[in-house]
Design an enzyme around this catalytic site. Structure first.
Site, mmCIF file in Angstrom:
data_model
loop_
_atom_site.group_PDB
_atom_site.id
_atom_site.type_symbol
_atom_site.label_atom_id
_atom_site.label_comp_id
_atom_site.label_asym_id
_atom_site.label_seq_id
_atom_site.Cartn_x
_atom_site.Cartn_y
_atom_site.Cartn_z
ATOM 1 N N THR A 1 4.231 1.872 2.372
ATOM 2 C CA THR A 1 5.511 2.075 1.693
ATOM 3 C C THR A 1 6.274 3.236 2.318
ATOM 4 O O THR A 1 7.444 3.114 2.686
ATOM 5 C CB THR A 1 5.283 2.347 0.190
ATOM 6 O OG1 THR A 1 4.784 1.153 -0.429
ATOM 7 C CG2 THR A 1 6.574 2.763 -0.500
ATOM 8 N N ALA A 2 5.608 4.382 2.430
ATOM 9 C CA ALA A 2 6.282 5.568 2.972
ATOM 10 C C ALA A 2 6.628 5.377 4.441
ATOM 11 O O ALA A 2 7.740 5.690 4.890
ATOM 12 C CB ALA A 2 5.402 6.800 2.778
ATOM 13 N N GLY B 1 0.831 -1.199 0.000
ATOM 14 C CA GLY B 1 0.000 0.000 0.000
ATOM 15 C C GLY B 1 0.866 1.249 0.000
ATOM 16 O O GLY B 1 2.035 1.212 0.390
ATOM 17 N N CYS B 2 0.277 2.363 -0.437
ATOM 18 C CA CYS B 2 1.062 3.594 -0.530
ATOM 19 C C CYS B 2 1.484 4.096 0.850
ATOM 20 O O CYS B 2 2.634 4.494 1.053
ATOM 21 C CB CYS B 2 0.277 4.661 -1.285
ATOM 22 S SG CYS B 2 -1.394 4.943 -0.672
ATOM 23 N N TYR B 3 0.568 4.074 1.831
ATOM 24 C CA TYR B 3 0.922 4.557 3.164
ATOM 25 C C TYR B 3 1.998 3.669 3.811
ATOM 26 O O TYR B 3 2.991 4.192 4.330
ATOM 27 C CB TYR B 3 -0.320 4.636 4.056
ATOM 28 C CG TYR B 3 -1.335 5.673 3.646
ATOM 29 C CD1 TYR B 3 -0.950 6.998 3.425
ATOM 30 C CD2 TYR B 3 -2.677 5.357 3.485
ATOM 31 C CE1 TYR B 3 -1.890 7.958 3.066
ATOM 32 C CE2 TYR B 3 -3.616 6.306 3.131
ATOM 33 C CZ TYR B 3 -3.230 7.604 2.916
ATOM 34 O OH TYR B 3 -4.149 8.554 2.569
#
Lengths: 323, 323, 323, 323
Positions: free
Chosen positions: D133-134, D129-131
């Site tokens: 990942t960061a 997921g994007c969140y």
């Protein structure tokens, strides 16, 4: 004839918003407006949206404006400037939007809902910072109820006008448009103001870890705060705490969904909400204000209304301009 | 007790703006609000920015709302819908924001400044389109003075709310953000409305070439119009024509610089200006309005004020929310 | 080892875009970057998005950069600055993005698709303005076919980066956000450039009435142009004219819908389209480019590629970053 | 001839970004694109920015696309859809961008920098997921070094494309423009993914309190995370931890200032930074990615490159499109 109001620092964003609110105010007359530049020009020329003030209100130098005899002087000057003037302020009441006097005897800290009585009997009001206004409104009720402990982790997201009107490359539309990022250090000047407020109004002596962010919206400010829960709580019970605190307040609304800044755009309203993150034992709460409204000019007018004895809501909107 | 007002189509952007204006209006009480969905819910729940209307105003189905006995019914329904209702409108005065009746006997075309007397004695007002409002305000004075001929080349730039509230991919923030483009065909439904207005109010029988564009701002509308000059004119003389036309108008301002939409954000104000492009023999003129203000809800309230005999400015702002 | 490239004026928006394109270019090596400020700092420090150039490329003063021996010097200096340097430019090929030399013998006007042969055999290229690039690409084919006459009425909408990187209040995100307006006078410096281009490339001697607007998008430029049709034409026939003109061009696409700037974001592509407004006898055409791509840095690289004899597309994208 | 790639869910934002990256990829050929609607239409017609894929690539129904024989299938379908197809996926390698398989044996969790070896030897990759990942990129190095404890308080700010392409009123430009707010509950589906990642890659078993916000930028994602420090640390030492972790990584950069999303716009790059809030004993760290780049399509291509044995950077940018 209404109360005579003077605005110094009239061409910054807070000053411009004060002029907008005051020209619509049924009980105030703007009798002076000070600016560092453009003295001699009409306010409506320097700020073309202010048509109502168009013809008769002429900008004068800051110090000259501050000296004008008046009932209220709203100062939007940078820190240190007003105090350095050689002439005395000509108004009986001073509302200072800088952070010069927020921790000073003789000045009432103007977070109206938390300090109404002190403001009411004062003629010197230190208007709060925009971040502390939002953070304290949503956190103090929980501090008072001994629901939370520290450290409080506070994120804030501010619109571009919160960074002021002095041109900088990082604030240009080409660079801010499409961008999001944190800014500043871990020593933001609003941190002690928040810690003082939690201690003073909430009798909670805790540390605050604060990270502000800038986003490409012209105005609006959102605070999301987390603090360890030290007693059992539910989503319903924490909303109830806020409801109890603000039931009779005309400018603070407790909402069930997360507060959205656009719902308060142009108004003096604050939206607050809270939930329990039970897996971590953390209270999550959020507040939305207009950084130029409840976060600056709106609250300044609210405080002036209070001292002048007129309806606290005079000249102020509770309805945001949406969409 | 103020005039009783009903809004049908209350959850679209024009309807929401009407509710915002009417809840602040000193001489109007909203007694009904119709919606296609969410009937039974409070207005303040469906539109969280409308705190003032929060508790007591419950949404009802559109047709039911239209039938409520009232002094004024503001209809924000799509074309054809109001006329198809089986029940009669319960209000004495109808202000229809659709384009159903803009060219129909028995209805006054509600571009207030150009048609005030007809509006004042009417109980049926067809509120103008947003593009014709801006275009006619700035062009008609020149038509009346026989300064210009056709074809008029009109560009318009509209904010996102001008495209309505029905969700479409092309209107999503991810796709509109950072984008600019023309839209629509060369047969936009506002073209005949502009041509009729130029003929009717300006006695100028010309063709209009019109190209609308969408840009990523929530609200605001700008028209830039060009027309061949058929008599000698200067920058000063064309500004004078506008000054003469609008000197006494509370909501139309003639400005020297080019009109900017943000100066009218949230207000009922129109800014107009003009210059001579002498190398081409062309008049260049521009008008800025808030598409939901003077372009829709604001002008609807202005028309209702006029018919009801109250101050035309009641409940309306002339100062935009800036920045 | 690729061609050695120098960028002067590297910290403006066009300069930064050139550095982005050149660091990705398979056949170019950036050997110098000049800046008015921050000399001695790494490019990647001054422009944090340029990671690839991070460590080894150090900013030097403008004049020093211009003197560096190289194959190509791209100058993004303001008008007059490069010519005022006492030292000679050290590169064999100069691509000047200012408007110093756009009407000067010895310099090729670098609107690649309209002037490819002249550019190819030149070592001095005056890169076109962003507005003339878009306007001429879409209008010249119709001029050449004698379909249109004057005056041409040209509206342009530009993103914020088109106004440059010098901080001004009107360009700040707080003031541009949510705002749309025309700017400038009826004597914009790009008007003669457009008129020259229509005459030179289109053999059409007409006047241009031009109005530029600024909107809150970081980059992107749209031109909408109208001109009287002097022969029979249809939507299909005018699209055919564009198709015939650009069928083999890698960077110009003829589209049926109206061009949208975001489809070319970050690329060197131009989208063009046209329709007939038959009621007025007017051709309506539109072009979208990235003002920093085809409107500045992209076209500069395209011209350099052409002169250096490498693939004209080297280092350039045709696909915009969307959404 | 490059590797044959298929994209299913090609018309969502992640799918469109995959097509953009793959059409520019020197070692991949897109041989199939699936869509729920518009089957039979060219990709360049449905997604006008994708000119390079314009003529020859025709959309087919999702299930048909998934069955196409290929080397790699990138699935951008909603959760559950791919697994429900009756036909088998025709590609040898599957990169699934949904969260169907992120905690499933047989699938490698595709956070490349933290799990490179597992990805490399796998033919089934669950793209993160994007969140997560960061958040994991910036937190895991500190977890591994035993610098922090829980709970981790994570705020995230996402651009509009992170909410997907299904039209909703709250995602329209009129409503998102100028607005900021939190969304979702305290039970976001990315929380367990973050907690698993901290435990799995960082051997730190802690709880995460997560609050995502939406802001009006088309793309970009910022995470700001706080965690209690359990050992002495300084600004320099925490930056050193990140430097040590990512020194050799082509797509992760450690920066001294706070990461800004626009510096990675359109790229596969992640910016990370950290500071010590010594008054609270808290680590403050932040990461910026493009939610469609490193947060989705970019990382998917990076993983495919790794498995196919080509340069991990092939087809990917490290330079953001700025401004």
């Amino acid at each position: 004839m209404g109360a005579r109001a003077v605005v110094v620092g009239a061409l910054g964003y807070s000053g411009a918003e004060l002029l907008r609110l005051l020209t619509r105010h049924p009980g105030m007359d703007v009798v002076g407006a000070g600016a560092r530049e453009l003295a001699g020009r009409a306010v409506g020329e320097a700020l073309p949206h202010l048509r109502e003030a168009n013809d008769d209100l002429i900008l004068v130098p800051q110090e000259e404006a501050a000296a004008i005899p008046a009932d209220v002087c709203f100062s939007c000057l940078p820190p240190g400037v007003l105090d350095a003037f050689r002439t005395e302020v000509g108004a009986e009441i001073v509302i200072d939007l800088s952070d010069d006097h927020r921790d000073e005897p003789g000045w009432a800290y103007g977070l109206t809902e938390l300090n109404r009585e002190a403001v009411q009997r004062s003629s010197r009001v230190a208007n709060p910072g925009c971040y502390p206004t939002a953070a304290l409104l949503v956190l103090v009720p929980f501090a008072r109820h001994r629901l939370i402990d520290g450290p409080a982790v506070i994120d804030a997201i501010s619109g571009a006008s919160g960074a002021g009107r002095s041109p900088e490359q990082r604030l240009m539309a080409a660079e801010m448009g499409g961008n999001v990022g944190a800014y500043g250090t871990t020593q933001h000047r609003h941190i002690p103001e928040m810690e003082r407020g939690l201690a003073g109004f909430g009798t909670l002596d805790v540390k605050v870890s604060f990270t502000p962010h800038l986003v490409p919206i012209p105005r609006g400010l959102l605070v999301t705060a987390r603090a360890p829960l030290i007693t059992h709580a539910t989503d319903a019970s924490v909303l109830q705490v806020l409801d109890d605190a603000y039931r009779d307040e005309p400018f603070v609304d407790v909402v069930e969904g997360w507060p959205q800044t656009k719902h308060v755009h142009g108004s003096n309203r604050a939206l607050v909400s809270a939930r329990v993150d039970s897996s971590c034992g953390v209270l999550v709460c959020s507040a939305a204000i207009d950084n130029l409204g409840k976060g600056a000019a709106g609250q300044a007018v609210q405080n002036a209304n209070l001292i002048l004895g007129v309806d606290e809501r005079a000249g102020l909107d509770v309805t945001g301009v949406w969409p």
